[in-house]
Structures are given as structure tokens and as C-alpha cells.
Write a protein that holds these residues in place. Structure first.
Motif, mmCIF file in Angstrom:
data_model
loop_
_atom_site.group_PDB
_atom_site.id
_atom_site.type_symbol
_atom_site.label_atom_id
_atom_site.label_comp_id
_atom_site.label_asym_id
_atom_site.label_seq_id
_atom_site.Cartn_x
_atom_site.Cartn_y
_atom_site.Cartn_z
ATOM 1 N N UNK A 21 0.759 11.249 6.231
ATOM 2 C CA UNK A 21 0.369 9.874 6.528
ATOM 3 C C UNK A 21 0.625 9.025 5.297
ATOM 4 N N UNK A 22 1.486 8.027 5.430
ATOM 5 C CA UNK A 22 1.762 7.135 4.313
ATOM 6 C C UNK A 22 0.615 6.156 4.143
ATOM 7 N N UNK A 23 0.161 6.000 2.917
ATOM 8 C CA UNK A 23 -0.922 5.075 2.624
ATOM 9 C C UNK A 23 -0.553 4.219 1.434
ATOM 10 N N UNK A 24 -1.069 3.011 1.422
ATOM 11 C CA UNK A 24 -0.873 2.083 0.316
ATOM 12 C C UNK A 24 -1.521 2.680 -0.931
ATOM 13 N N UNK A 25 -0.781 2.707 -2.036
ATOM 14 C CA UNK A 25 -1.361 3.296 -3.247
ATOM 15 C C UNK A 25 -2.363 2.352 -3.901
ATOM 16 N N UNK A 26 -2.346 1.091 -3.517
ATOM 17 C CA UNK A 26 -3.268 0.110 -4.083
ATOM 18 C C UNK A 26 -4.654 0.190 -3.426
ATOM 19 N N UNK A 27 -4.673 0.155 -2.085
ATOM 20 C CA UNK A 27 -5.967 0.104 -1.388
ATOM 21 C C UNK A 27 -6.207 1.264 -0.424
ATOM 22 N N UNK A 28 -5.179 2.044 -0.106
ATOM 23 C CA UNK A 28 -5.350 3.189 0.784
ATOM 24 C C UNK A 28 -5.144 2.872 2.243
ATOM 25 N N UNK A 29 -4.726 1.666 2.566
ATOM 26 C CA UNK A 29 -4.545 1.241 3.956
ATOM 27 C C UNK A 29 -3.340 1.955 4.560
ATOM 28 N N UNK A 30 -3.448 2.401 5.815
ATOM 29 C CA UNK A 30 -2.380 3.158 6.462
ATOM 30 C C UNK A 30 -1.483 2.279 7.335
ATOM 31 N N UNK A 31 -1.991 1.172 7.803
ATOM 32 C CA UNK A 31 -1.187 0.316 8.680
ATOM 33 C C UNK A 31 -0.350 -0.674 7.889
ATOM 34 N N UNK A 32 0.765 -1.094 8.509
ATOM 35 C CA UNK A 32 1.670 -2.073 7.904
ATOM 36 C C UNK A 32 2.174 -1.585 6.547
ATOM 37 N N UNK A 33 2.503 -0.314 6.472
ATOM 38 C CA UNK A 33 2.960 0.310 5.227
ATOM 39 C C UNK A 33 4.421 -0.030 4.987
ATOM 40 N N UNK A 34 4.759 -0.477 3.786
ATOM 41 C CA UNK A 34 6.138 -0.788 3.401
ATOM 42 C C UNK A 34 6.636 0.306 2.474
ATOM 43 N N UNK A 35 7.586 1.093 2.932
ATOM 44 C CA UNK A 35 8.079 2.230 2.151
ATOM 45 C C UNK A 35 8.693 1.813 0.827
ATOM 46 N N UNK A 36 9.443 0.723 0.858
ATOM 47 C CA UNK A 36 10.159 0.297 -0.343
ATOM 48 C C UNK A 36 9.213 0.074 -1.523
ATOM 49 N N UNK A 38 5.737 1.028 -1.361
ATOM 50 C CA UNK A 38 4.583 1.927 -1.220
ATOM 51 C C UNK A 38 3.273 1.131 -1.174
ATOM 52 N N UNK A 39 3.334 -0.057 -0.531
ATOM 53 C CA UNK A 39 2.179 -0.936 -0.395
ATOM 54 C C UNK A 39 2.016 -1.352 1.056
ATOM 55 N N UNK A 40 0.814 -1.796 1.423
ATOM 56 C CA UNK A 40 0.611 -2.376 2.742
ATOM 57 C C UNK A 40 1.069 -3.839 2.698
ATOM 58 N N UNK A 41 1.185 -4.457 3.848
ATOM 59 C CA UNK A 41 1.682 -5.829 3.932
ATOM 60 C C UNK A 41 0.829 -6.828 3.170
ATOM 61 N N UNK A 42 -0.479 -6.637 3.197
ATOM 62 C CA UNK A 42 -1.371 -7.548 2.470
ATOM 63 C C UNK A 42 -1.102 -7.509 0.981
ATOM 64 N N UNK A 43 -0.938 -6.290 0.454
ATOM 65 C CA UNK A 43 -0.716 -6.154 -0.979
ATOM 66 C C UNK A 43 0.681 -6.613 -1.387
ATOM 67 N N UNK A 44 1.681 -6.414 -0.518
ATOM 68 C CA UNK A 44 3.021 -6.915 -0.822
ATOM 69 C C UNK A 44 2.962 -8.432 -0.975
ATOM 70 N N UNK A 45 2.298 -9.097 -0.061
ATOM 71 C CA UNK A 45 2.177 -10.555 -0.126
ATOM 72 C C UNK A 45 1.458 -10.989 -1.410
#
Length: 61
Positions: A21-36, A38-45
Motif C-alpha cells: 500500500x503506497x502511503x504519503x511519507x509526509x502524513x501517511x495518507x493512502x488516497x490520492x497518492x502521487x508516485x512521482x 511519494x506524496x498525497x495530493x494535499x501535500x503536493x499542493x
């Protein structure tokens, strides 16, 4: 926000590789994961708005 147990479980090597299961390394969120990133959409923004990811324009709407 993911619980500590979910984050620890995701760090383990699964019995079968399809169970990973891919998870955001910043907050641990599993949804809206961006592989490039390794963050969720909220953190990418948030990272783009703060200028921490080079090559992107500041988002505003």
C-alpha cells in the motif's frame, strides 16, 4: 490522517508484493497518492505553493 498502526503496517514487507500500500511519507495518507513525489495530493499542493518543488507555478484559485 492515518493511524500509527496503519503506517507501521505499510512499512512492513508484505507476503505478496501486490498487497503493498503506497502511503504519503509526509502524513501517511493512502488516497490520492502521487508516485512521482511519494506524496498525497494535499501535500503536493502545499509543497508547490511553498516553492519546495522546483519547476511548478504557484497555484491559486
Amino acid at each position: 490522517m492515518a493511524t500509527e498502526a496503519q503506517i507501521q503496517k505499510a512499512k512492513k514487507t508484505p507476503k505478496f508484493k501486490t498487497r503493498k500500500r503506497n502511503r504519503c511519507f509526509e502524513c501517511g495518507r493512502a488516497r490520492d497518492f502521487r508516485r512521482k513525489f511519494r506524496l498525497c495530493g494535499r501535500d503536493v499542493r502545499r509543497w508547490v505553493c511553498n516553492g519546495w518543488i522546483p519547476g511548478f507555478a504557484k497555484i491559486s484559485w
